[in-house]
Design an enzyme around this catalytic site. Sequence first.
Site, PDB file in Angstrom:
ATOM      1  CB  CYS A 130      -0.943   0.006   1.192  1.00 16.40           C
ATOM      2  SG  CYS A 130      -0.220  -0.544   2.721  1.00 16.40           S
ATOM      3  CG  HIS A 153      -0.663   3.906   4.888  1.00 16.63           C
ATOM      4  ND1 HIS A 153      -1.249   3.600   6.094  1.00 16.63           N
ATOM      5  CD2 HIS A 153      -0.236   2.716   4.383  1.00 16.63           C
ATOM      6  CE1 HIS A 153      -1.165   2.301   6.317  1.00 16.63           C
ATOM      7  NE2 HIS A 153      -0.568   1.719   5.287  1.00 16.63           N
TER       8      HIS A 153
HETATM    9  C1  2RA Z   1       1.088  -1.975   6.677  1.00 21.11           C
HETATM   10  N1  2RA Z   1       1.792  -1.755   4.371  1.00 21.11           N
HETATM   11  O1  2RA Z   1       0.651  -0.807   6.586  1.00 21.11           O
HETATM   12  C2  2RA Z   1       1.628  -2.695   5.476  1.00 21.11           C
HETATM   13  C3  2RA Z   1       0.791  -3.874   5.111  1.00 21.11           C
HETATM   14  N2  2RA Z   1      -0.565  -3.535   4.867  1.00 21.11           N
HETATM   15  O2  2RA Z   1       1.098  -2.630   7.743  1.00 21.11           O
END
Ligand code: 2RA
Length: 329
Positions: free
Chosen positions: A126, A234
Amino acid sequence: MKLAVVGATGLVGSEILEVLDEHNFAFDELLLVASERSVGKEITYKGKPYQVIGLKQAVSEKPDIAIFSAGGSTSLEWAPQFAAAGTIVIDNSSAWRMDPTKKLVVPEINAKDLRIDDRIIANPNCSTIQMVVALNLLHAHYRIKRIVVATYQSVTGTGKDAVDQMMAEREGREAQMVYPYKIDLNVLPHIDVFQANGYTKEEMKMILETKKIFGDESIAVTATTVRIPTIGGHSEAVNVEFHEDFDLEEVRSLLAKTPGVILQDDPATNTYPMPLTAHKKDAVFVGRVRRDESQPNTLNLWVVADNLRKGAATNAVQIASYLVEHSLV
Ligand code: 2RA
């Protein structure tokens, strides 16, 4: 079109169903697949109840496409079995991403490389997806030399139990400790396991996957990935040095027309991307666009995306849609 969603009971699996619904992805039959302990559970999709089935039964049903989000070990064991049955697997785990025989696909960048014989297709991590989507046209115009990225990653990236640990700490109740420390009112510079070189596996994913997706091993990448107590998406502070100099207005124009990107950048009105506003959206949001005045040909960006959406479910559904639209399934 017979579609299987493997890992249908997880956070990403649930998001895949939401995205399929929102995108009106067409299929004749839907198989919802999970581990044996979830077999028989009922999941409603578009108002219709579906019984969860196990992997063995799912393979025997020979789906045309199977979107996996069930962890690396399940993918390593079962993706080849589905592929042997004629299914195209789109896998969200890291199991196949760096396999030189497998494509690592972000549709806006390299879906054109997909071929009819691609049976296992890897969905990138991601935190990698949102960064390369944002940098796509800038790389095409100015050629990336080096990326320095720091991430601020939602607990949803770890899963349901991590969200529950955060909420339990916030509400003062007991819960399973997923992280080595409290996560609420804290940040952890530790995502996935530490490697011999001092980087974490998450940081190495960003480094290695970026090179593979752009098809350019010369791109230098360094990353620090950090877990923060939020949901919604994120966030990433991206510092990118190009081989060529750039005009800032042209950069903004390129970002505004980059596939999958929405430019949110107006300091005068406090306009910038946030997980709060990216949540449940499919786009990658870019803001805080400014020249790095400390060195030539270098730009700072702030990139936010819902990690369960474009970071996982949406990207996978977009790959599935590409396969259908280009008669590759
Ligand atoms: C996380 N990118 O954010 C990793 C797996 N989804 O933990």
